[in-house]
Design a protein around this motif. Structure first.
Motif, mmCIF file in Angstrom:
data_model
loop_
_atom_site.group_PDB
_atom_site.id
_atom_site.type_symbol
_atom_site.label_atom_id
_atom_site.label_comp_id
_atom_site.label_asym_id
_atom_site.label_seq_id
_atom_site.Cartn_x
_atom_site.Cartn_y
_atom_site.Cartn_z
ATOM 1 N N GLY A 163 10.752 -7.070 7.603
ATOM 2 C CA GLY A 163 10.751 -5.975 6.637
ATOM 3 C C GLY A 163 10.002 -4.756 7.110
ATOM 4 O O GLY A 163 9.057 -4.848 7.897
ATOM 5 N N LEU A 164 10.449 -3.583 6.616
ATOM 6 C CA LEU A 164 9.826 -2.294 6.951
ATOM 7 C C LEU A 164 10.021 -1.349 5.779
ATOM 8 O O LEU A 164 11.124 -1.247 5.228
ATOM 9 N N ALA A 165 8.971 -0.671 5.378
ATOM 10 C CA ALA A 165 9.067 0.331 4.308
ATOM 11 C C ALA A 165 8.099 1.465 4.589
ATOM 12 O O ALA A 165 6.968 1.232 5.042
ATOM 13 N N PHE A 166 8.545 2.689 4.331
ATOM 14 C CA PHE A 166 7.699 3.870 4.494
ATOM 15 C C PHE A 166 7.140 4.282 3.144
ATOM 16 O O PHE A 166 7.840 4.270 2.126
ATOM 17 N N ASN A 167 5.864 4.637 3.138
ATOM 18 C CA ASN A 167 5.205 5.072 1.916
ATOM 19 C C ASN A 167 5.945 6.278 1.328
ATOM 20 O O ASN A 167 6.395 7.154 2.066
ATOM 21 N N LEU A 247 11.002 -5.397 2.057
ATOM 22 C CA LEU A 247 9.998 -4.493 1.480
ATOM 23 C C LEU A 247 10.702 -3.214 1.056
ATOM 24 O O LEU A 247 11.538 -2.690 1.799
ATOM 25 N N ALA A 248 10.382 -2.699 -0.120
ATOM 26 C CA ALA A 248 10.934 -1.409 -0.552
ATOM 27 C C ALA A 248 10.079 -0.844 -1.669
ATOM 28 O O ALA A 248 9.563 -1.592 -2.510
ATOM 29 N N PHE A 249 9.941 0.467 -1.670
ATOM 30 C CA PHE A 249 9.223 1.148 -2.752
ATOM 31 C C PHE A 249 10.217 1.544 -3.837
ATOM 32 O O PHE A 249 11.322 2.033 -3.560
ATOM 33 N N GLY A 250 9.816 1.322 -5.091
ATOM 34 C CA GLY A 250 10.628 1.738 -6.219
ATOM 35 C C GLY A 250 10.302 3.155 -6.633
ATOM 36 O O GLY A 250 9.389 3.802 -6.084
ATOM 37 N N ALA A 251 11.038 3.657 -7.636
ATOM 38 C CA ALA A 251 10.774 4.986 -8.162
ATOM 39 C C ALA A 251 9.385 5.076 -8.777
ATOM 40 O O ALA A 251 8.822 6.167 -8.908
ATOM 41 N N TYR A 256 7.675 -3.395 -3.604
ATOM 42 C CA TYR A 256 8.309 -4.646 -3.999
ATOM 43 C C TYR A 256 8.505 -5.511 -2.754
ATOM 44 O O TYR A 256 8.915 -5.019 -1.699
ATOM 45 N N ILE A 257 8.229 -6.813 -2.897
ATOM 46 C CA ILE A 257 8.222 -7.748 -1.768
ATOM 47 C C ILE A 257 9.028 -8.979 -2.155
ATOM 48 O O ILE A 257 8.786 -9.579 -3.210
ATOM 49 N N SER A 258 9.987 -9.366 -1.309
ATOM 50 C CA SER A 258 10.760 -10.574 -1.616
ATOM 51 C C SER A 258 10.246 -11.757 -0.816
ATOM 52 O O SER A 258 9.970 -11.652 0.375
ATOM 53 N N LEU A 259 10.124 -12.900 -1.499
ATOM 54 C CA LEU A 259 9.660 -14.141 -0.880
ATOM 55 C C LEU A 259 10.631 -15.263 -1.207
ATOM 56 O O LEU A 259 11.029 -15.433 -2.362
ATOM 57 N N GLY A 287 9.576 -17.986 -3.859
ATOM 58 C CA GLY A 287 10.778 -17.892 -4.674
ATOM 59 C C GLY A 287 10.694 -16.764 -5.686
ATOM 60 O O GLY A 287 11.284 -16.844 -6.765
ATOM 61 N N LYS A 288 10.008 -15.686 -5.312
ATOM 62 C CA LYS A 288 9.744 -14.591 -6.244
ATOM 63 C C LYS A 288 9.997 -13.227 -5.601
ATOM 64 O O LYS A 288 10.127 -13.102 -4.386
ATOM 65 N N ILE A 289 10.009 -12.202 -6.434
ATOM 66 C CA ILE A 289 9.846 -10.816 -5.999
ATOM 67 C C ILE A 289 8.535 -10.338 -6.596
ATOM 68 O O ILE A 289 8.301 -10.468 -7.805
ATOM 69 N N LEU A 290 7.658 -9.826 -5.730
ATOM 70 C CA LEU A 290 6.344 -9.340 -6.152
ATOM 71 C C LEU A 290 6.374 -7.814 -6.287
ATOM 72 O O LEU A 290 7.195 -7.140 -5.670
ATOM 73 N N ARG A 291 5.460 -7.303 -7.080
ATOM 74 C CA ARG A 291 5.281 -5.843 -7.192
ATOM 75 C C ARG A 291 3.801 -5.529 -7.122
ATOM 76 O O ARG A 291 3.009 -6.085 -7.892
ATOM 77 N N ILE A 292 3.441 -4.635 -6.189
ATOM 78 C CA ILE A 292 2.032 -4.268 -6.027
ATOM 79 C C ILE A 292 1.893 -2.758 -5.854
ATOM 80 O O ILE A 292 2.854 -2.066 -5.513
ATOM 81 N N ASP A 293 0.677 -2.292 -6.047
ATOM 82 C CA ASP A 293 0.317 -0.883 -5.839
ATOM 83 C C ASP A 293 -0.527 -0.805 -4.570
ATOM 84 O O ASP A 293 -1.679 -1.254 -4.554
ATOM 85 N N VAL A 294 0.054 -0.258 -3.497
ATOM 86 C CA VAL A 294 -0.658 -0.244 -2.218
ATOM 87 C C VAL A 294 -1.866 0.682 -2.240
ATOM 88 O O VAL A 294 -2.734 0.590 -1.360
ATOM 89 N N ALA A 295 -1.956 1.554 -3.238
ATOM 90 C CA ALA A 295 -3.097 2.469 -3.331
ATOM 91 C C ALA A 295 -4.214 1.914 -4.203
ATOM 92 O O ALA A 295 -5.295 2.514 -4.280
ATOM 93 N N GLY A 296 -3.985 0.763 -4.846
ATOM 94 C CA GLY A 296 -5.000 0.204 -5.732
ATOM 95 C C GLY A 296 -5.900 -0.796 -5.030
ATOM 96 O O GLY A 296 -5.772 -1.052 -3.830
#
Length: 561
Positions: A163-167, A247-251, A256-259, A287-296
């Motif tokens: 996975g790869l995602a840009f801020n 890995l992907a950033f939402g609006a 968001y991270i898939s496992l 077996g989940k999709i996670l959501r986190i705040d990389v700035a927190g």
């Protein structure tokens, strides 16, 4: 076929299976409570005859087993050999493929950086991120993480750089996310993980999935500064497969991270929660999709934040979980106009599915595979059961293994090059089998669930690749990535852009077809005339009609006549 209904069970869904020790205990209870009137005579024996008593005890246990079977056994649900008899057919949309990068190993994702340049970044499973700029594959890697990876199996592997995602603030110099990017890698187990699952004594984890933040070098905008590494999270993985990896950033600017469910098969075995599997167990992240705040920094390890509106922040599950009940959501994406989170969840033995992921949603694994009830003891589906059990979300589209073996998620097309594809979800299947590179390109109407296959080129050729990923550029044009090698080896990896069938060729083809029809009509007219002439013997000479002789003249004539 015997149909049955799974009982509705309180959240999270759990279907209990017989436990060996519970069965043994129950057998003892049955033995002790069985009336003497139905016991075999051998149960009553003289105390002094020890061998006879042992034999009698064996008979007793056998009788108990028979009684137990009669009490607890039920007919096994019928397995569906062909869950979806209808086949995916060719649609009316033809495309061509244009090579933008070759000589790769196992490319599995492509994305722009969102910085206004025309650069395209390709993740290669072997650990490198390669750059296509001005239409050319650059010789130097943007970053090479191969030294951090577990040793990959060249024959076949599901680990690597996944996975790869840009801020979202990558191009904004005033943003805390300026020139920051994130990777998902499979690394050797090295120290405590942020998330784990129990393993039996003496059993080790296969590897750890690691999400990491990096920053572009201040001296070289075409390379990552390896000293900028900041580990976001580390996850223990019981087996080598089912890693997710997207890995992907939402609006909402959250990551968001898939496992995957942890690997092996059927979501059972070491490292998988007994009876319900990891997919249904909200106390772990597999077996989940996670959501986190990389700035927190309010996470347990203080390396990221947990959004306050995540579904399990108040309890009932791991706070980072956004959605659950997934087997191996290898690829997902956010649809640009709608913001819909669309995930392709790789199936077990029968069903591949495409889901619209919603916050707090339970997508059924391992109670269901697609819309079908799933039997984790056999790995097979038993009945089509849309809408039940209650609380499980069915897919938008699905297909069975008559068509392929692993769905590879793509994107809804919003480009301009192929107008017929606008609004269609473009995706593929890895291959029809592991035996050879026979991937397929599909498009789907997610409103109806109809899946069709793309026509490839003027002659509708086969793709001839194992499909390993898709990509989308800043203009909404799409790319397919693959290789002729099953595993992460060789140099046959390519990135191909979906483009229209070349217009000049199409015109030429139309012209050839038109000329062919005109010629065919003329030939029919000539044939009719020839047959008429032959019938009336009007010719004074021997001629031909399409190579056939018209007939001999009625009489001999000299040249002077």
């Amino acid at each position: 076929m015997t149909r049955y209904r799974v009982p509705r069970i309180a959240h999270p869904v759990a279907v209990r299976q017989p436990d060996f020790w519970a069965t043994s205990s129950l057998a003892s209870e049955i033995s002790l409570s069985t009336p003497r009137s139905i016991r075999p005579k051998a149960w009553s024996v003289p105390r002094g005859r020890i061998e006879t008593r042992r034999f009698a005890r064996a008979i007793e246990l056998a009788a108990c087993a028979v009684l137990l079977v009669g009490i607890v056994a039920s007919p096994a649900p019928a397995q569906l050999a062909d869950p979806i008899p209808a086949h995916i057919v060719k649609g009316s949309i033809a495309i061509e493929l244009k090579t933008i990068a070759a000589g790769l190993v196992a490319p599995n994702y492509l994305t722009p950086a969102g910085d206004g340049t025309d650069r395209l970044f390709i993740t290669d499973q072997n650990g490198q991120v390669r750059v296509v700029q001005n239409g050319l594959l650059q010789p130097a890697s943007f970053v090479d993480l191969s030294s951090r990876l577990v040793t990959l199996s060249s024959g076949y592997d599901e680990r690597g750089l996944l996975g790869l995602a840009f801020n979202p603030g990558f191009s904004d110099s005033s943003s805390a996310g300026f020139h920051k990017l994130y990777t998902y890698t499979s690394e050797p187990s090295s120290g405590p993980a942020d998330f784990t699952v129990p393993l039996p004594s003496g059993v080790s984890f296969n590897h750890q999935s690691v999400v990491t933040e990096w920053q572009v070098s201040a001296q070289n905008p075409s390379a990552v500064d390896l000293n900028s590494r900041r580990e976001i999270m580390r996850i223990d993985e019981p087996q080598f497969n089912h890693n997710g990896g997207m890995l992907a950033f939402g609006a909402d600017r959250n990551l968001y991270i898939s496992l995957g469910d942890g690997g092996a098969a059927n979501d059972v075995g070491n490292g998988h929660t007994a009876n319900i599997g990891n997919g249904q167990d909200t106390s772990n992240v597999l077996g989940k999709i996670l959501r986190i705040d990389v700035a927190g920094n309010n996470s347990a390890n203080h390396q990221y934040g947990v959004p306050a509106d995540n579904p399990f922040v108040a309890g009932g599950g791991v706070p980072e979980i956004y959605a659950y009940g997934l087997r191996n959501p290898f690829r997902f994406n956010f649809d640009r106009p709608t913001g819909d989170l669309l995930a392709a969840d790789v199936g077990q033995n029968k069903i591949e599915e495409i889901d619209r992921i919603v916050k707090g949603g339970n997508f059924g694994w391992h109670v269901k595979e697609g819309t079908f009830l799933f039997d984790p003891s056999t790995g097979q589906v038993t009945a089509d059961s849309p809408g039940t059990p209650a609380g499980l979300i069915d897919p938008l589209a699905e297909y069975d293994h008559d068509e392929g073996i692993a769905v590879i998620g793509g994107f809804v097309y919003h480009g301009t090059a192929i107008p017929q594809l606008i609004g269609k979800y473009v995706f593929g299947d890895f291959s029809r089998s592991f035996a050879g590179p026979n991937g397929r390109l599909f498009f789907a109407d997610l409103n109806t669930g109809l899946i069709q296959e793309l026509i490839l080129g003027l002659n509708d050729r086969t793709l001839g690749l194992f499909i390993k990923g898709f990509g989308q550029d800043a203009n909404g044009e799409l790319y397919v990535l693959g290789s002729t090698a099953l595993g992460p080896s060789g140099t046959t990896g390519v990135a191909l852009e979906l483009v229209p069938v070349p217009e000049p060729a199409a015109v030429t083809l139309l012209g050839i077809a038109t000329l062919g029809l005109i010629g065919f009509a003329a030939a029919r007219r000539r044939s009719a005339a020839c047959l008429s002439r032959k019938r009336h013997q009007a010719s004074r000479f021997v001629g031909t009609c399409g190579g056939e002789p018209l007939g001999e003249p009625r009489h001999s004539e000299s040249a002077s006549d």
